[in-house]
Design a protein around this motif. Structure first.
Motif, mmCIF file in Angstrom:
data_model
loop_
_atom_site.group_PDB
_atom_site.id
_atom_site.type_symbol
_atom_site.label_atom_id
_atom_site.label_comp_id
_atom_site.label_asym_id
_atom_site.label_seq_id
_atom_site.Cartn_x
_atom_site.Cartn_y
_atom_site.Cartn_z
ATOM 1 N N ILE A 90 45.507 83.986 108.656
ATOM 2 C CA ILE A 90 46.021 84.588 107.421
ATOM 3 C C ILE A 90 44.978 85.511 106.791
ATOM 4 O O ILE A 90 45.312 86.579 106.257
ATOM 5 N N GLN A 91 43.716 85.122 106.862
ATOM 6 C CA GLN A 91 42.665 86.014 106.353
ATOM 7 C C GLN A 91 42.688 87.336 107.104
ATOM 8 O O GLN A 91 42.602 88.414 106.505
ATOM 9 N N GLU A 92 42.791 87.253 108.419
ATOM 10 C CA GLU A 92 42.819 88.465 109.243
ATOM 11 C C GLU A 92 44.011 89.342 108.879
ATOM 12 O O GLU A 92 43.899 90.575 108.796
ATOM 13 N N PHE A 93 45.167 88.711 108.635
ATOM 14 C CA PHE A 93 46.362 89.474 108.278
ATOM 15 C C PHE A 93 46.180 90.163 106.923
ATOM 16 O O PHE A 93 46.542 91.338 106.761
ATOM 17 N N LEU A 94 45.629 89.445 105.958
ATOM 18 C CA LEU A 94 45.391 90.042 104.632
ATOM 19 C C LEU A 94 44.481 91.257 104.735
ATOM 20 O O LEU A 94 44.746 92.305 104.131
ATOM 21 N N ILE A 95 43.423 91.120 105.503
ATOM 22 C CA ILE A 95 42.447 92.197 105.627
ATOM 23 C C ILE A 95 43.052 93.420 106.320
ATOM 24 O O ILE A 95 42.787 94.566 105.931
ATOM 25 N N LYS A 96 43.892 93.186 107.328
ATOM 26 C CA LYS A 96 44.472 94.297 108.092
ATOM 27 C C LYS A 96 45.663 94.948 107.388
ATOM 28 O O LYS A 96 45.843 96.171 107.471
ATOM 29 N N THR A 129 35.562 82.670 104.363
ATOM 30 C CA THR A 129 34.378 83.516 104.530
ATOM 31 C C THR A 129 34.715 84.950 104.929
ATOM 32 O O THR A 129 34.082 85.900 104.458
ATOM 33 N N ASP A 130 35.706 85.130 105.810
ATOM 34 C CA ASP A 130 36.067 86.488 106.239
ATOM 35 C C ASP A 130 36.574 87.311 105.058
ATOM 36 O O ASP A 130 36.199 88.476 104.892
ATOM 37 N N LEU A 131 37.427 86.704 104.257
ATOM 38 C CA LEU A 131 37.997 87.401 103.105
ATOM 39 C C LEU A 131 36.928 87.648 102.051
ATOM 40 O O LEU A 131 36.899 88.711 101.414
ATOM 41 N N TRP A 132 36.049 86.692 101.858
ATOM 42 C CA TRP A 132 34.948 86.828 100.904
ATOM 43 C C TRP A 132 34.051 88.005 101.292
ATOM 44 O O TRP A 132 33.744 88.863 100.451
ATOM 45 N N ASN A 133 33.665 88.054 102.556
ATOM 46 C CA ASN A 133 32.794 89.141 103.005
ATOM 47 C C ASN A 133 33.501 90.489 102.909
ATOM 48 O O ASN A 133 32.890 91.501 102.536
#
Length: 462
Positions: free
Chosen positions: A121-127, A151-155
């Motif tokens: 889900i983090q990856e989807f939000l970022i993309k 962590t991915d979304l935070w960074n």
């Protein structure tokens, strides 16, 4: 097992989820008038989720009429159904959800210990939800900060805020940002703001937090103590040495009562005493895309302003219209003139900067044309030489635009960056004043000198 059988298995489990045959779990998702009863199977949930596995094995789940009862008011029925479908079928559909719902879903799957989904889900939000992430930077940053697994979304959020900090710093909610979050931002070396702007925003945040007016002359001892305490954790994060002398005097020194006296003394010494170096314990300058070992971000904005023949106050780090790509560094790419030509010829406009040996002094020039080995003078009205007598400190920086455009830039296979009276011949440097400054005005470049290192950057219009 073939993909055909996998598909059939997934379809059968989806039917089990939809028909609810033999369910033994009742979940009340949502709150108040939006509560909905959802049915599931304990064996499926315990296999797929550590959260439910612990609930069933430790018997902390409520049980009534032979069925387990869960109340999840913090997760909407829509989102819980999405999660359950993932439990049964291994599928999750996000593209039809709003960004805010996807973020709520991320929080829900974290609570249920669905770690593969947290990453997905983090990856989807970022993309796919970049616009949503930019719309409410403060709220999203505060939300993400609460969850160690994001962590991915935070960074991603931190990196993008650092690229365009005005999105956060100019928002109405910035002044309500929690102190640990602001500290995380100010620690970043890639925060793309002028240091004086960072300082002014920190003060604005502090005065709002403490409900104190920005009127130093009217502060009493209690006010000063409160402000000192609020700023204590942030002061070491401000790169005070990167603030120019005028801004230091009018926008920093006036707050001397709330700053450590040792710091004020060191900064006064730095700005007043010629050729003094910053103290060894000072925080290094923030990084930019300008990969130089010789000059700092403050120098870059001045160089960009000179390229456009504007005053040094025209550009700052946020609005520089050029990128500077490192082509050559003497200490890294070879100290032969051939190395200079190998890396720099036919690359278009360039800026070069050299550090004079046994001094802080930096000199350099701008060539809007190509370097090559033509052994000829090139004509331009846009080149200039510059001198930073105090090195990285921009105080007393001087520039000289070409006067005799036909003798602006010289190119030859034995010459490094040679412009007007300034010659680099087989890496021997000199400044011959035989024409009384008719090619470029005198700006304090010494007659004979050795260069400790020099760099050449390609100038690229953004």
């Amino acid at each position: 097992m073939s993909s055909k059988f996998w598909a059939e298995l997934s379809s059968d489990y989806e039917k089990l989820f939809e028909t609810e045959i033999g369910y033994d779990v009742i979940i009340y998702a949502g709150e108040e008038q939006y509560v909905k009863e959802i049915h599931a199977h304990s064996n499926i949930l315990s296999i797929r989720s550590q959260y439910f596995r612990s609930a069933f094995s430790n018997e902390w789940a409520e049980k009534k009429d032979g069925k387990f009862i869960f109340k999840k008011p913090n997760i909407s029925p829509q989102l819980f159904n999405i999660i359950l479908r993932f439990f049964y079928c291994g599928n999750i559909e996000l593209k039809n959800l709003q960004g805010s719902d996807i973020l709520k879903l991320l929080i829900a799957v974290d609570e249920l210990n669905l770690h593969p989904l947290v990453s997905h889900i983090q990856e989807f939000l970022i993309k796919h939800q970049t616009e949503f992430l930019y719309q409410n930077p403060t709220e999203i940053l505060e939300t993400v900060y609460q969850y160690e697994t994001f962590t991915d979304l935070w960074n991603f959020c931190l990196e993008n805020i650092c690229k365009e900090p005005q999105v956060l710093f100019n928002s109405d909610r910035f002044i309500y940002l929690k102190a640990p979050l602001l500290e995380s931002l100010l620690k970043r070396d890639d925060l793309n703001m002028e240091e004086i702007e960072i300082w002014e925003n920190l003060l604005k945040w502090c005065f709002t937090q403490q409900n104190i007016k920005n009127e130093p002359s009217k502060w009493n001892k209690e006010d000063i103590t409160k402000i000192e305490k609020a700023l204590q954790r942030f002061i070491p994060l401000i790169r005070f040495y990167d603030i120019d002398p005028i801004d230091f005097f009018y926008k920093v020194y006036c707050y001397k009562d709330i700053l450590p006296q040792e710091l004020i003394h060191d900064l006064l010494e730095f700005h007043i005493v010629p050729n003094i170096k910053p103290k060894s314990n000072f925080t290094p300058s923030r990084k930019t895309n300008f990969k130089s070992t010789l000059i700092e971000p403050n120098n870059v904005s001045i160089l960009a302003s000179w390229i456009d023949k504007k005053s040094s106050s025209c550009y700052n780090r946020k609005n520089i219209p050029y990128k500077f790509e490192l082509l050559y560094r003497l200490s890294q790419d070879g100290n032969d003139v051939k190395d200079f030509h190998k890396n720099c010829d036919n690359k278009g406009a360039t800026i070069w900067v050299a550090k004079i040996k046994n001094s802080l002094q930096l000199i350099g020039g701008y060539n809007p044309l190509d370097w090559d080995v033509s052994w000829a003078w090139k004509t331009t009205a846009d080149s200039f030489l510059f001198n930073f007598p105090n090195g990285k400190n921009t105080y007393a920086a001087r520039v000289s635009y070409v006067n005799s455009s036909q003798l602006a830039v010289f190119c030859g296979d034995s010459h490094g960056p040679t412009m007007g009276n300034l010659t680099c011949y087989n890496n021997n440097w000199c400044y011959n004043n035989y024409d009384s400054g008719n090619r470029y005005s005198k700006i304090g470049i010494p007659t004979n000198f050795e260069v400790e290192d020099y760099e050449v950057f390609k100038v690229i219009k953004k």
